[in-house]
Design an enzyme around this catalytic site. Structure first.
Site, short mmCIF file in Angstrom:
data_model
loop_
_atom_site.label_atom_id
_atom_site.label_comp_id
_atom_site.label_asym_id
_atom_site.label_seq_id
_atom_site.Cartn_x
_atom_site.Cartn_y
_atom_site.Cartn_z
N ARG A 35 0.83 -1.22 0.00
CA ARG A 35 0.00 0.00 0.00
C ARG A 35 0.86 1.27 0.00
NH1 ARG A 35 -4.58 0.34 4.49
NH2 ARG A 35 -2.80 0.24 5.89
N ARG A 62 2.20 -6.69 13.42
CA ARG A 62 0.76 -6.43 13.58
C ARG A 62 -0.03 -7.73 13.46
NH1 ARG A 62 -0.21 -1.92 9.19
NH2 ARG A 62 -2.37 -1.88 9.89
P1 AMP Z 1 -5.69 0.32 12.37
O1 AMP Z 1 -5.72 1.48 11.45
O2 AMP Z 1 -7.04 -0.09 12.90
O3 AMP Z 1 -4.91 -0.86 11.82
O4 AMP Z 1 -4.87 0.80 13.67
C1 AMP Z 1 -3.56 1.28 13.57
C2 AMP Z 1 -2.89 1.20 14.93
O5 AMP Z 1 -3.61 1.98 15.89
C3 AMP Z 1 -2.83 -0.20 15.55
O6 AMP Z 1 -1.74 -0.96 15.06
C4 AMP Z 1 -2.69 0.15 17.03
O7 AMP Z 1 -1.37 0.59 17.34
C5 AMP Z 1 -3.60 1.35 17.17
N1 AMP Z 1 -4.99 0.94 17.49
C6 AMP Z 1 -6.10 1.11 16.72
N2 AMP Z 1 -7.18 0.64 17.35
C7 AMP Z 1 -6.75 0.15 18.54
C8 AMP Z 1 -7.39 -0.48 19.63
N3 AMP Z 1 -8.72 -0.73 19.64
N4 AMP Z 1 -6.62 -0.84 20.70
C9 AMP Z 1 -5.31 -0.59 20.74
N5 AMP Z 1 -4.62 -0.02 19.73
C10 AMP Z 1 -5.34 0.36 18.63
#
Ligand code: AMP
Length: 215
Positions: free
Chosen positions: A128, A172
């Site tokens: 991406r 991740r």
């Molecule tokens: P995402 O865009 O949903 O993949 O989120 C990007 C990053 O934000 C993740 O890798 C976490 O570091 C943080 N993050 C997002 N949502 C959460 C959550 N519910 N709990 C903890 N960390 C979060």
């Protein structure tokens, strides 16, 4: 769908939760909370929250439960009337699911789990690229720009999200398997839980989610 319903989108990073959440929010008039989006925005603006979470996010780990639960709490309070809410990226572990469960008596919760193969996820995330100027998204494998590294629409240099670097993607995925995947068992014996095959093209995935939601 019922009034004030909360829809949880589960799935690994790169499953297309953001894309589907946006389309669902538009079609059904729901609010859309992307916890990752709110956190990225805080980092970009350099707020206190952003400073607290930047390094954690760049490493692919989860930020502390208290911080994200606070964001969700604020959004739930902000909801007006009976508008439903779609949660994209929350809950990410059992503690967060417990937080949501406390609200469940007031708001019915439905869960949609988007399943995608790991090889496909790595291709989607590590490939991406996005335009920092106009926001257009590319993929070096499946949707490359005409000229490598340059936005077709506005000519800006494309960038890769720090947490889309291949080694961070692997981290991740590890976090997903250990922290988030157990939520499938937590939710799957509930009647309003649905699995959807996210390996298909986004329009097909969207149609299938809509069919489940309208059932
Ligand atoms: P995402 O865009 O949903 O993949 O989120 C990007 C990053 O934000 C993740 O890798 C976490 O570091 C943080 N993050 C997002 N949502 C959460 C959550 N519910 N709990 C903890 N960390 C979060």
């Amino acid at each position: 769908m019922t009034d004030g319903e909360i829809i949880v989108l589960l799935g690994p990073p790169g499953a297309g939760k953001g894309t589907q959440a946006e389309k669902l929010a538009q079609k059904f008039g729901l609010l859309h909370l992307s916890t990752g989006g709110v956190l990225r925005d805080a980092v970009k603006k350099g707020t206190e929250l952003g400073k607290q979470v930047q390094a954690i996010m760049e490493s692919g780990e989860l930020v502390p439960d208290t911080l994200v639960s606070k964001i969700v709490d604020e959004w739930i309070r902000l909801r007006r009337g009976n508008k439903g809410l779609i949660l994209d990226g929350f809950p990410r572990n059992l503690v967060q699911a417990g937080f949501l469960k406390e609200l469940e008596k007031d708001f019915p919760v439905s869960v949609i789990n988007i399943q995608v193969d790991e090889s496909e996820i790595v291709k989607r995330l590590a490939g991406r690229r996005s335009c920092p100027q106009c926001g257009k998204i590319y993929n070096v494998y499946t949707l490359p720009p005409e000229q490598e590294g340059v936005c077709d629409r506005c000519g800006a240099c494309l960038v890769q999200r720090e947490d889309d670097r291949e080694e961070v993607v692997q981290e991740r995925l590890r976090v997903y398997r250990t922290e988030t995947e157990p939520l499938i068992d937590f939710y799957s014996d509930k009647s309003n839980y649905y699995d959807v095959d996210g390996n298909q093209d986004p329009r097909t995935v969207f149609r299938q989610i809509c069919m489940q939601m309208l059932n």
